[in-house]
Design a protein around this motif. Structure first.
Motif, PDB file in Angstrom:
ATOM      1  N   GLN A   1       6.592  53.904 -26.598  1.00  0.00           N
ATOM      2  CA  GLN A   1       5.197  53.979 -26.156  1.00  0.00           C
ATOM      3  C   GLN A   1       5.187  53.964 -24.636  1.00  0.00           C
ATOM      4  O   GLN A   1       5.744  53.052 -24.024  1.00  0.00           O
ATOM      5  CB  GLN A   1       4.414  52.785 -26.686  1.00  0.00           C
ATOM      6  CG  GLN A   1       4.431  52.655 -28.180  1.00  0.00           C
ATOM      7  CD  GLN A   1       3.999  51.273 -28.643  1.00  0.00           C
ATOM      8  OE1 GLN A   1       3.648  50.411 -27.845  1.00  0.00           O
ATOM      9  NE2 GLN A   1       4.042  51.060 -29.940  1.00  0.00           N
TER      10      GLN A   1
ATOM     11  N   SER B   1       2.860  54.186 -21.020  1.00  0.00           N
ATOM     12  CA  SER B   1       1.543  54.098 -20.390  1.00  0.00           C
ATOM     13  C   SER B   1       1.743  54.226 -18.887  1.00  0.00           C
ATOM     14  O   SER B   1       2.825  53.959 -18.361  1.00  0.00           O
ATOM     15  CB  SER B   1       0.842  52.784 -20.741  1.00  0.00           C
ATOM     16  OG  SER B   1       1.598  51.690 -20.306  1.00  0.00           O
TER      17      SER B   1
ATOM     18  N   SER C   1      -0.053  53.847 -14.805  1.00  0.00           N
ATOM     19  CA  SER C   1      -1.066  53.244 -13.949  1.00  0.00           C
ATOM     20  C   SER C   1      -0.711  53.525 -12.498  1.00  0.00           C
ATOM     21  O   SER C   1       0.341  54.094 -12.211  1.00  0.00           O
ATOM     22  CB  SER C   1      -1.161  51.737 -14.208  1.00  0.00           C
ATOM     23  OG  SER C   1       0.088  51.140 -13.966  1.00  0.00           O
TER      24      SER C   1
ATOM     25  N   ASN D   1      -1.357  58.201 -10.874  1.00  0.00           N
ATOM     26  CA  ASN D   1      -0.794  57.214 -11.788  1.00  0.00           C
ATOM     27  C   ASN D   1       0.702  57.476 -11.957  1.00  0.00           C
ATOM     28  O   ASN D   1       1.136  58.132 -12.896  1.00  0.00           O
ATOM     29  CB  ASN D   1      -1.486  57.282 -13.154  1.00  0.00           C
ATOM     30  CG  ASN D   1      -2.915  56.817 -13.100  1.00  0.00           C
ATOM     31  OD1 ASN D   1      -3.274  56.027 -12.238  1.00  0.00           O
ATOM     32  ND2 ASN D   1      -3.730  57.300 -14.007  1.00  0.00           N
TER      33      ASN D   1
ATOM     34  N   THR E   1       5.149  52.475 -17.629  1.00  0.00           N
ATOM     35  CA  THR E   1       5.448  51.279 -18.413  1.00  0.00           C
ATOM     36  C   THR E   1       5.869  51.725 -19.801  1.00  0.00           C
ATOM     37  O   THR E   1       5.123  52.426 -20.487  1.00  0.00           O
ATOM     38  CB  THR E   1       4.225  50.354 -18.515  1.00  0.00           C
ATOM     39  OG1 THR E   1       3.774  50.042 -17.195  1.00  0.00           O
ATOM     40  CG2 THR E   1       4.554  49.081 -19.265  1.00  0.00           C
TER      41      THR E   1
ATOM     42  N   ARG F   1       7.156  50.643 -23.619  1.00  0.00           N
ATOM     43  CA  ARG F   1       7.205  49.584 -24.618  1.00  0.00           C
ATOM     44  C   ARG F   1       7.911  50.126 -25.850  1.00  0.00           C
ATOM     45  O   ARG F   1       7.597  51.218 -26.311  1.00  0.00           O
ATOM     46  CB  ARG F   1       5.805  49.113 -25.001  1.00  0.00           C
ATOM     47  CG  ARG F   1       5.174  48.236 -23.976  1.00  0.00           C
ATOM     48  CD  ARG F   1       3.809  47.730 -24.415  1.00  0.00           C
ATOM     49  NE  ARG F   1       3.110  47.149 -23.305  1.00  0.00           N
ATOM     50  CZ  ARG F   1       2.419  47.825 -22.398  1.00  0.00           C
ATOM     51  NH1 ARG F   1       2.336  49.122 -22.483  1.00  0.00           N
ATOM     52  NH2 ARG F   1       1.817  47.213 -21.404  1.00  0.00           N
TER      53      ARG F   1
ATOM     54  N   GLN G   1       9.785  45.723 -22.854  1.00  0.00           N
ATOM     55  CA  GLN G   1       8.875  46.343 -21.895  1.00  0.00           C
ATOM     56  C   GLN G   1       9.618  46.569 -20.591  1.00  0.00           C
ATOM     57  O   GLN G   1      10.136  45.635 -19.992  1.00  0.00           O
ATOM     58  CB  GLN G   1       7.653  45.473 -21.660  1.00  0.00           C
ATOM     59  CG  GLN G   1       6.685  46.069 -20.664  1.00  0.00           C
ATOM     60  CD  GLN G   1       5.414  45.256 -20.551  1.00  0.00           C
ATOM     61  OE1 GLN G   1       4.991  44.622 -21.500  1.00  0.00           O
ATOM     62  NE2 GLN G   1       4.812  45.271 -19.388  1.00  0.00           N
TER      63      GLN G   1
END
Length: 193
Positions: A65, A67, A69, A83, A87, A89, A119
């Protein structure tokens, strides 16, 4: 209603991961043997075989996963607009993560106990894709290290013989020192009257 058998699901997962691989590698992640501990020589051999196959592959983006930012810190206006922080996971109960590596993964600083996942964060590069690749390579290295740490290397016959010889020599030296000390103490005694 037709239920999927475990082999069918595993095959589907391998095909799915192969189609969604990153960085040009279209080979699927090999599923590890279902071993919780490595006690026998055969179990260790199958674990080593899986590690050698896994070492040659890249982890696909679809297997984790991701993500994104905004990164913090210096970097000009690019930091405030794009961004680029990635990150990653990865739950440790995934099928492609070896069971014998899970205790070592739980001791890792990347392990988050509340979500039971690994993570990894990367803000090293200015590009989002480079940060993704950085996270994936860190995860790959972490999995290789964790799965390899449970493998105990058997000593060779030459090493075993050398250890036996060293133990025999140490024992002989200890006995010689004890008999020498004993003879010194015997020489100190007074003859009986």
């Amino acid at each position: 209603m037709k239920l999927f058998q475990p082999r069918t699901c595993a095959k589907f997962l391998q095909v799915f991961l192969a189609r969604n691989a990153h960085s040009g590698s279209h080979r699927p992640i090999p599923l590890p043997p279902r071993l919780s501990t490595l006690e026998s020589v055969q179990e260790t051999a199958s674990a080593r075989e899986w590690i050698s196959q896994f070492r040659a592959l890249d982890i696909p983006k679809a297997a984790v996963q991701l993500s994104f930012s905004r990164s913090s810190g210096p970097g000009g206006q690019n930091v405030n607009k794009v961004n680029t922080k990635a990150t990653l996971r990865c739950p440790i109960d995934e099928d492609w993560i070896p069971l014998w590596a899970k205790p070592e993964l739980k001791r890792s600083p990347y392990y988050v106990s509340s979500s039971q996942a690994i993570q990894i964060v990367s803000t090293v590069h200015r590009s989002q894709s480079q940060n993704i690749d950085e996270c994936l390579s860190k995860l790959h290295a972490l999995l290789i290290e964790a799965s390899s740490s449970a493998i105990k290397n058997e000593p060779s016959e030459a090493q075993k013989k050398r250890v036996e010889d060293l133990m025999r020599a140490a024992s002989a030296k200890r006995r010689a020192e004890k008999s020498h000390r004993s003879s010194i103490k015997t020489g100190r005694k007074r003859p009986p009257d």
